[in-house]
Every structure is written in structure tokens, then in C-alpha cells.
Design a protein around this motif. Structure first.
Motif, short mmCIF file in Angstrom:
data_model
loop_
_atom_site.label_atom_id
_atom_site.label_comp_id
_atom_site.label_asym_id
_atom_site.label_seq_id
_atom_site.Cartn_x
_atom_site.Cartn_y
_atom_site.Cartn_z
N HIS A 178 60.66 51.56 53.74
CA HIS A 178 59.29 51.23 54.18
C HIS A 178 58.28 51.81 53.21
O HIS A 178 58.63 52.57 52.32
CB HIS A 178 59.04 51.69 55.62
CG HIS A 178 59.02 53.18 55.84
ND1 HIS A 178 60.12 53.99 55.66
CD2 HIS A 178 58.02 54.03 56.21
CE1 HIS A 178 59.81 55.24 55.93
NE2 HIS A 178 58.54 55.30 56.25
N ASP A 235 55.95 58.96 51.00
CA ASP A 235 57.08 59.89 50.90
C ASP A 235 58.43 59.17 50.83
O ASP A 235 59.48 59.81 50.84
CB ASP A 235 57.06 60.91 52.06
CG ASP A 235 57.23 60.28 53.42
OD1 ASP A 235 56.51 59.31 53.72
OD2 ASP A 235 58.09 60.76 54.20
N HIS A 236 58.39 57.83 50.75
CA HIS A 236 59.62 57.06 50.57
C HIS A 236 59.62 56.21 49.30
O HIS A 236 60.65 55.66 48.93
CB HIS A 236 59.89 56.17 51.81
CG HIS A 236 60.10 57.01 53.04
ND1 HIS A 236 61.33 57.28 53.56
CD2 HIS A 236 59.21 57.69 53.80
CE1 HIS A 236 61.19 58.10 54.60
NE2 HIS A 236 59.92 58.36 54.77
N ASP A 285 62.74 56.01 58.64
CA ASP A 285 61.99 56.76 59.67
C ASP A 285 61.99 56.04 61.02
O ASP A 285 61.06 56.18 61.81
CB ASP A 285 60.54 56.97 59.22
CG ASP A 285 60.44 57.97 58.07
OD1 ASP A 285 61.47 58.52 57.66
OD2 ASP A 285 59.31 58.18 57.58
N HIS A 340 57.74 51.86 63.31
CA HIS A 340 57.14 52.95 62.52
C HIS A 340 56.16 52.34 61.51
O HIS A 340 55.02 52.78 61.38
CB HIS A 340 58.26 53.72 61.83
CG HIS A 340 57.81 54.84 60.96
ND1 HIS A 340 57.19 55.98 61.43
CD2 HIS A 340 57.88 55.00 59.61
CE1 HIS A 340 56.91 56.79 60.42
NE2 HIS A 340 57.31 56.22 59.30
N HIS A 377 55.72 53.94 53.20
CA HIS A 377 55.06 55.26 53.16
C HIS A 377 55.33 55.98 51.84
O HIS A 377 56.43 55.90 51.29
CB HIS A 377 55.51 56.13 54.34
CG HIS A 377 54.89 55.70 55.64
ND1 HIS A 377 55.44 55.97 56.87
CD2 HIS A 377 53.74 55.02 55.89
CE1 HIS A 377 54.67 55.47 57.82
NE2 HIS A 377 53.63 54.88 57.25
ZN ZN Z 1 57.45 56.99 57.24
#
Ligand code: ZN
Ligand code: FE
Length: 258
Positions: free
Chosen positions: A56, A60-61, A134, A115, A58
Motif C-alpha cells: 500500500h 513507511d512501506h 497493515d 487501511h 503509505h
Molecule cells: Zn500503513
């Protein structure tokens, strides 16, 4: 066994993971929280990165992706078609039921919105593991940032339907905090209490609590247990639909200061 999975910490509580096919030498990373630890892990193993599977959008990914691409120009970056506008540099767009190949290994894409609206999981059926980003955590689940709770609930049901022995790799090491919340819902669940104790012991030694399994989560994770009478009773909703029970548990967790 030609498949190896190597999991390691990135940032503060994200996991990086490498999937290696010794038959072809192909290696995939699942998500790219930061390039440094992924490159170090590749070095340590003597593996060359061929694929990056994104769950996804975000930061942090995905934020390590440009540096990985610079280091491995042949890298194929795979990610959810529904988030193409929010993930720079995708080479291959995937959605529900698509097959992703990593050398001779195959993963099936499972769309798990909630999410984020386009979140996907990668299910390596033959190898019996799933990377769920997540969406599902051990003893918890992701926040429903971009969709109603019911959408996340349907996604969790898709993961819950995988074989019990499936190894579940998650995006974050949140299990200890999740256990504290889970015990507020089902303090009498012996499997949850055992898991919480085991998790505390692992974390005291800074060891990972993941991967988990679908079977263990079905037995101990309150977010997968919204259909179970003791869980319904615990939140004062004995006759409610499971998706409403799930929504109540998720909103309690949103407010939980554990
Ligand atoms: Zn996330
Ligand atoms: Fe995350």
C-alpha cells in the motif's frame, strides 16, 4: 525447500522481508520501509533483488523504493493498480486474483481494502505464507484510515479464510501493545493469554513475534473473532452482526491508551 524468507526490522517497528527462490536466484522484497536494512540483508545473504512487492501507498512501506531501483536498475516494482497515483515508479499493476511471479514462485494477489483503499496482500499458496502489510497484525489489525470499518472487516474475512497453517507476515511489530488491548476484550481466552505471555517473553529479548499463523489469529485475535459469542458478549452486543461488533472493537482500539 527452494524458498527462503528472511525478516528484519526497519525504521522503528516496520518489518522488511526478503523472499528468495534458490532455483532461479530471484529475490523479492515485500515493501520498502527504508533501503539501508534491505540492502544490508541482501548483502548478508548474497542475494540480488529482482522484485519489490508493495502492499500500500503509505510512506513507511514505499519510501525505500527509489534507492533500491537505483541500486538494481532491473528491479520490477509491483503494486496495487488502485493506488498507482499514490505510489511512484510502479512497473506492474495488480488487483484481485492476479498472479505475481518471483522466479519460479507464485503469489496470488488478494485485495484487502480498509487501511487504505487499494491495499493488497500477496499469498504464496504453495509455500503457505502471506504478506498482509497493515491489514492484519498479530492480535490486531490496521486502522481503517480510508474506508468504513465494514470494508476492513470483509478484507480480514478473506485472510481468515486462508488455511490455518498459513504463515502470516505483517508490516509492523505491534503484537505486544495489541495483546494489552486484546486482553481488555477477551481476558478469559486461554490461547490469547498464552500468546500474550509468549509475546512478552520474546519482546523482552527483542525477538520478533512474527510471523504468526492464521490458526493462531483465529483463536486469539479479537478482530477476527467478532462472530464469537464471548467476544460479542464482552462488548455488550450479544445479538449484533459481526461487522458491527468488529466496528465497535476497532473503534475501542482507536481510543485505547495502553
Ligand atoms: Zn500503513
Ligand atoms: Fe505501516
Amino acid at each position: 525447500m527452494t524458498t527462503s524468507v528472511h525478516q528484519f526490522l526497519c525504521l522503528t517497528d516496520n518489518y522488511g522481508v526478503l523472499v528468495h527462490d534458490s532455483k532461479t536466484g530471484a529475490t523479492a522484497a515485500v515493501d520498502a520501509p527504508e533501503a539501508g536494512p534491505i540492502l544490508a540483508a541482501l548483502d548478508e545473504k548474497g542475494w540480488k533483488l529482482t522484485d519489490l512487492l508493495i502492499t500500500h501507498h503509505h510512506a513507511d512501506h514505499i519510501q525505500g523504493a527509489p534507492e533500491l531501483k537505483a541500486r538494481f536498475p532491473e528491479l520490477t516494482i509491483v503494486g496495487p493498480a488502485k493506488e498507482v497515483a499514490r505510489i511512484p515508479g510502479l512497473d506492474t499493476l495488480v488487483g484481485e486474483g492476479d498472479t505475481v511471479r518471483v522466479g519460479s514462485l507464485e503469489a496470488r494477489v488478494i485485495e484487502t481494502p480498509g487501511h487504505t483503499t487499494g491495499h493488497v496482500a500477496y499469498y504464496f499458496e504453495e509455500d503457505e505464507f502471506v504478506f498482509c502489510g497493515d491489514t492484519l497484525f498479530s492480535l490486531g489489525c490496521g486502522r481503517a484510515f480510508e474506508a468504513p470499518y465494514a470494508v476492513l472487516w470483509s478484507s480480514l474475512l478473506k485472510l481468515a479464510a486462508l488455511p490455518a497453517e498459513t504463515q502470516v507476515y505483517c508490516g509492523h511489530e505491534y503484537t505486544e501493545a495489541n495483546a494489552r488491548f486484546a486482553l481488555t476484550i477477551e481476558s478469559g481466552n486461554a490461547i490469547l493469554r498464552d500468546r500474550a505471555e509468549h509475546v512478552a517473553a520474546l519482546r523482552a529479548e527483542k525477538r520478533p513475534t512474527l510471523p504468526t499463523t492464521i490458526g493462531l489469529e483465529l483463536a486469539a485475535n479479537p478482530f477476527l473473532r467478532a462472530e464469537e459469542p464471548p467476544v460479542k458478549a464482552a462488548v455488550g452486543m450479544p445479538d449484533a452482526d459481526p461487522e458491527d461488533v468488529f466496528a465497535e472493537i476497532r473503534s475501542r482500539k482507536d481510543r485505547f491508551k495502553g
